[in-house]
Design a protein around this motif. Structure first.
Motif, PDB file in Angstrom:
ATOM      1  N   GLY A   1      -4.614  10.146  -4.399  1.00  0.00           N
ATOM      2  CA  GLY A   1      -3.547   9.184  -4.024  1.00  0.00           C
ATOM      3  C   GLY A   1      -3.025   8.512  -3.889  1.00  0.00           C
ATOM      4  O   GLY A   1      -2.099   7.704  -3.795  1.00  0.00           O
ATOM      5  N   ALA A   2      -4.108   7.132  -4.283  1.00  0.00           N
ATOM      6  CA  ALA A   2      -4.015   5.643  -3.475  1.00  0.00           C
ATOM      7  C   ALA A   2      -2.453   5.150  -4.710  1.00  0.00           C
ATOM      8  O   ALA A   2      -2.601   5.621  -5.499  1.00  0.00           O
ATOM      9  N   GLU A   3      -2.198   4.454  -4.318  1.00  0.00           N
ATOM     10  CA  GLU A   3      -0.791   3.777  -4.607  1.00  0.00           C
ATOM     11  C   GLU A   3      -1.261   2.544  -5.439  1.00  0.00           C
ATOM     12  O   GLU A   3      -0.535   2.162  -5.853  1.00  0.00           O
ATOM     13  N   ASN A   4      -2.424   1.736  -5.177  1.00  0.00           N
ATOM     14  CA  ASN A   4      -2.856   0.862  -6.399  1.00  0.00           C
ATOM     15  C   ASN A   4      -3.793   1.128  -6.126  1.00  0.00           C
ATOM     16  O   ASN A   4      -5.171   1.739  -5.712  1.00  0.00           O
ATOM     17  N   ILE A   5      -4.846  -0.229  -6.858  1.00  0.00           N
ATOM     18  CA  ILE A   5      -6.198  -0.437  -7.070  1.00  0.00           C
ATOM     19  C   ILE A   5      -6.297  -2.043  -6.063  1.00  0.00           C
ATOM     20  O   ILE A   5      -6.158  -2.661  -6.773  1.00  0.00           O
TER      21      ILE A   5
ATOM     22  N   VAL B   1      -1.455   2.534 -11.767  1.00  0.00           N
ATOM     23  CA  VAL B   1      -0.749   1.871 -10.665  1.00  0.00           C
ATOM     24  C   VAL B   1      -0.824   0.129 -11.125  1.00  0.00           C
ATOM     25  O   VAL B   1      -2.131   0.250 -11.744  1.00  0.00           O
ATOM     26  N   PRO B   2      -0.588  -0.160  -9.945  1.00  0.00           N
ATOM     27  CA  PRO B   2      -0.570  -1.418  -9.710  1.00  0.00           C
ATOM     28  C   PRO B   2      -1.964  -1.815  -9.452  1.00  0.00           C
ATOM     29  O   PRO B   2      -2.554  -1.431  -8.372  1.00  0.00           O
ATOM     30  N   VAL B   3      -3.099  -2.705  -9.936  1.00  0.00           N
ATOM     31  CA  VAL B   3      -4.329  -3.006  -9.323  1.00  0.00           C
ATOM     32  C   VAL B   3      -3.754  -4.775  -8.686  1.00  0.00           C
ATOM     33  O   VAL B   3      -3.263  -6.061  -9.593  1.00  0.00           O
TER      34      VAL B   3
ATOM     35  N   ALA C   1       0.165  -1.246  -0.143  1.00  0.00           N
ATOM     36  CA  ALA C   1      -0.207   0.002   0.011  1.00  0.00           C
ATOM     37  C   ALA C   1       1.507   1.430  -0.119  1.00  0.00           C
ATOM     38  O   ALA C   1       0.210   2.875  -0.627  1.00  0.00           O
ATOM     39  N   GLY C   2       1.870   1.418  -0.042  1.00  0.00           N
ATOM     40  CA  GLY C   2       2.886   2.161   0.771  1.00  0.00           C
ATOM     41  C   GLY C   2       2.120   3.464   1.833  1.00  0.00           C
ATOM     42  O   GLY C   2       1.206   3.031   2.504  1.00  0.00           O
ATOM     43  N   SER C   3       2.427   4.368   1.855  1.00  0.00           N
ATOM     44  CA  SER C   3       2.228   5.844   2.310  1.00  0.00           C
ATOM     45  C   SER C   3       1.570   6.501   2.429  1.00  0.00           C
ATOM     46  O   SER C   3       0.569   6.160   3.185  1.00  0.00           O
ATOM     47  N   GLY C   4       0.822   6.430   0.892  1.00  0.00           N
ATOM     48  CA  GLY C   4      -0.630   6.309   0.191  1.00  0.00           C
ATOM     49  C   GLY C   4      -1.966   5.753   0.556  1.00  0.00           C
ATOM     50  O   GLY C   4      -2.932   6.199   0.375  1.00  0.00           O
ATOM     51  N   GLY C   5      -1.400   4.729   0.731  1.00  0.00           N
ATOM     52  CA  GLY C   5      -3.061   3.390   1.056  1.00  0.00           C
ATOM     53  C   GLY C   5      -3.606   3.103  -0.452  1.00  0.00           C
ATOM     54  O   GLY C   5      -2.881   3.311  -1.444  1.00  0.00           O
ATOM     55  N   SER C   6      -3.754   2.317  -0.092  1.00  0.00           N
ATOM     56  CA  SER C   6      -4.207   1.129  -1.143  1.00  0.00           C
ATOM     57  C   SER C   6      -5.600   1.958  -1.684  1.00  0.00           C
ATOM     58  O   SER C   6      -6.828   2.352  -0.695  1.00  0.00           O
ATOM     59  N   GLY C   7      -6.097   1.895  -2.571  1.00  0.00           N
ATOM     60  CA  GLY C   7      -7.408   2.123  -2.934  1.00  0.00           C
ATOM     61  C   GLY C   7      -8.512   1.531  -3.638  1.00  0.00           C
ATOM     62  O   GLY C   7      -8.445   0.675  -4.241  1.00  0.00           O
ATOM     63  N   ALA C   8      -9.205   1.249  -2.379  1.00  0.00           N
ATOM     64  CA  ALA C   8     -10.190   0.067  -1.808  1.00  0.00           C
ATOM     65  C   ALA C   8     -11.120  -0.068  -2.579  1.00  0.00           C
ATOM     66  O   ALA C   8     -11.954   1.083  -2.110  1.00  0.00           O
ATOM     67  N   VAL C   9     -11.674  -0.360  -3.438  1.00  0.00           N
ATOM     68  CA  VAL C   9     -13.094  -0.815  -3.657  1.00  0.00           C
ATOM     69  C   VAL C   9     -13.541  -2.607  -3.534  1.00  0.00           C
ATOM     70  O   VAL C   9     -13.166  -3.557  -3.493  1.00  0.00           O
TER      71      VAL C   9
END
Length: 285
Positions: free
Chosen positions: A97-101, A123-125, A47-55
């Motif tokens: 700012g999500a570092e992934n989806i 970004v990585p999925v 997730a890194g510092s920005g967090g995961s973009g959770a759906v």
């Protein structure tokens, strides 16, 4: 991939969801999105510092009695979205700012999801699932998923039937996870972040240490060091009306026994502190 004669998951119900019929997941012929958020509680290396973009999708291919997301998975619940709307939600998370989806339990909506993942996102999925998957469905995701984050809940199918309502969990999960690893290859890092690979989650269940040891045995026997990572989770939190031993958190002794077995198997990955077993970490749906 189609909602007609639906066979997206191992239940292979054959329901024609385009005409309002439902199978095990009880989901319609469109995606149900229960919540989108910047999620700070996924594995930090992902997730890194920005967090995961959770759906978070409504519904599920399992019926786990201890599910922490039961208010959206068992009903199911969520806002209906087509592929275009789903894509817009993912792009909004990236703009925030999500570092992934991070796609959470999405399998029952693959016909809507697949078009939403084209063209490739910047970004990585992450495909975050319960592990109970068909290899054919995983193959359909080839080239669209960067990180697979499956559970490997059970090596004991009797326990899987008792707690999750399926008697063939291990067979499907083990085959699907091997397909995931073959598809994306060994774990790849970019600095301190994982950008490709498979992270196998295993939630230790109270009173069922033997099941956990067998799961770790399978991972160690199936994959070479570095091929996959293991996320060993001690966050089990009782929800609903559960009988013993599922009505308690795991003990330090249980966690230490499984953690030691993980290291004896030469497995690398992530662990959790005791404080993770707290309902505060369950998203508010």
């Amino acid at each position: 991939m189609t909602y007609e004669n639906c066979k997206l998951c191992p239940h292979q119900c054959g329901a024609d969801r385009t005409h309002g019929h439902v199978g095990f997941c009880r989901c319609p012929a469109t995606a149900l999105v229960a919540k989108t958020m910047l999620h700070q509680w996924e594995e930090p290396a992902m997730a890194g510092s920005g967090g995961s973009g959770a759906v978070f999708f409504g519904g599920c291919t399992l019926g786990c009695k201890f599910c922490q997301n039961r208010v959206i998975s068992h009903l199911p619940a969520g806002t209906p979205m087509d592929s275009r709307q789903l894509r817009l939600e993912m792009e909004k998370l990236i703009a925030q700012g999500a570092e992934n989806i991070d796609l959470v339990t999405p399998t029952q909506f693959l016909p809507t999801l697949l078009p939403a993942l084209e063209p490739k996102l910047p970004v990585p999925v992450v495909y975050n699932c319960g592990g109970y998957e068909k290899a054919e469905s995983i193959r359909a995701l080839g080239g669209k998923i960067d990180i697979y984050l499956p559970d490997m809940k059970y090596a004991d199918d009797n326990l899987a039937l008792e707690l999750s309502g399926v008697s063939d969990y291990f067979s499907f999960a083990s085959t699907a996870i091997r397909e995931m690893a073959a598809q994306v290859g060994p774990v790849r890092w970019q600095g301190e972040k994982i950008v490709k690979g498979v992270i196998i989650r295993h939630l230790i269940l109270p009173g069922h240490v033997e099941n956990s040891l067998r799961v770790l045995d399978w991972i160690g026997e199936t994959f070479s060091p570095g091929d996959v990572l293991v996320s060993l989770m001690r966050q089990y939190t009782p929800v609903g009306q559960l009988s013993a031993p599922m009505n308690r958190r795991i003990t330090d002794e249980e966690y230490d026994a499984v953690l030691s077995w993980m290291y004896l198997n030469g497995l690398e990955g992530f662990t959790q502190e005791a404080e993770s077993a707290d309902s505060v970490f369950i998203p508010d749906f």
